[in-house]
Design a protein around this motif. Structure first.
Motif: not given
Length: 282
Positions: A23-32
């Motif tokens: 999920d590119l969106t959450v990978q670049v926006m949301i921290e683990p």
């Protein structure tokens, strides 16, 4: 009813289809390490179906997702009703969100449409049946949804019963011959249903010892005569040309069952959303 093992395999396919590599969106926006709390809510009145499947989507994608289901399949809910709560890793919840919503919207749409048809024939004595005209890969779940809406399941698959149709009759030579062939090796608890499109065929099916007769695409007056002819000796199922605007008249002929593909093929998806818990409560 549906099998959890089989459903888990479907969930894996759904997630793979939607996510692809990541999920590119959450990978670049949301921290683990970021977390979130969300609620799945009904945005219109509906009959719920698939809510446990939706919960399993979140759990399957990330076992750290904590899901609490607030309703059960078959419940009638109003707009604004919370269906489930989900909290945990924000990346996981946002990635699995659409898959969970898609299946619940689809199955709840079928359950809601089915309930509308069931209500339309209330008091006639006829029972609504589903058909095998389902979305490939989703049959068991869609038939679960029709049951949530108040219908009875017809065959789950070709191995669930013998349905003698016009092409079978053509090969065998007659309804009587077709029924005889089927009886030779039929499992003891399995029924034979014969599709008939004329009163002459109905008479032949009765004499041949059919367990159920399907009245296929018969006009209502002819269907009524078939009911009078059979006189309760064999259950009768009406099929073909069954829509919401025709089903009441068909039910009033006295048939025992009415099957229609409209409750699965034409059911609109329900409007269900996933909102941040604090915003939904405000």
């Amino acid at each position: 009813m549906y099998d959890r093992y089989a459903t888990t395999r479907l969930i894996d396919l759904w997630l793979q289809e939607d996510i692809g590599y990541c999920d590119l969106t959450v990978q670049v926006m949301i921290e683990p390490e970021e977390t979130g709390a969300f609620v799945m809510n009904a945005r219109e009145p509906m009959v719920v179906s698939g809510i446990e499947v939706a919960a399993e989507v979140f759990r399957r994608y990330d076992p750290r997702c904590a899901v609490t289901v607030r309703v059960k399949d078959g419940d009638r809910v109003a707009a604004g009703q919370v269906l489930l709560d989900v909290g945990g890793p924000a990346q996981a919840i946002l990635t699995a969100e659409r898959t969970a919503l898609n299946i619940t919207q689809r199955l709840s749409g079928i359950a809601t449409e089915t309930a509308r048809y069931v209500a339309e024939i209330a008091g006639t004595g006829a029972r609504l049946l589903d058909t095998r005209k389902t979305t490939p890969g989703l049959r068991v779940l869609e038939k679960h949804a029709t049951a949530c809406g108040g219908a009875l399941n017809h065959r789950l698959g070709l191995d669930n019963g013998v349905m003698i149709k016009d092409n079978h009759i053509a090969v065998c030579g007659s309804i009587a011959a077709a029924v005889r062939r089927a009886r030779r090796t039929l499992p003891m608890l399995t029924k034979i249903e014969v599709e008939c499109d004329s009163l002459e065929q109905v008479d032949e099916a009765v004499l041949a010892g059919a367990d159920v007769i399907m009245l296929d695409n018969m006009p209502v007056p002819i269907m009524r005569r078939a009911v009078e002819t059979v006189a309760g000796r064999i259950p009768l199922e009406a099929s073909g040309g069954v829509r919401f605007d025709t089903i009441r008249a068909i039910a009033q002929t006295g048939v025992d069952y009415i099957s229609t593909s409209k409750i699965t093929q034409s059911a609109p998806a329900m409007d269900i959303g996933l909102d941040e818990a604090d915003r939904a409560a405000a």
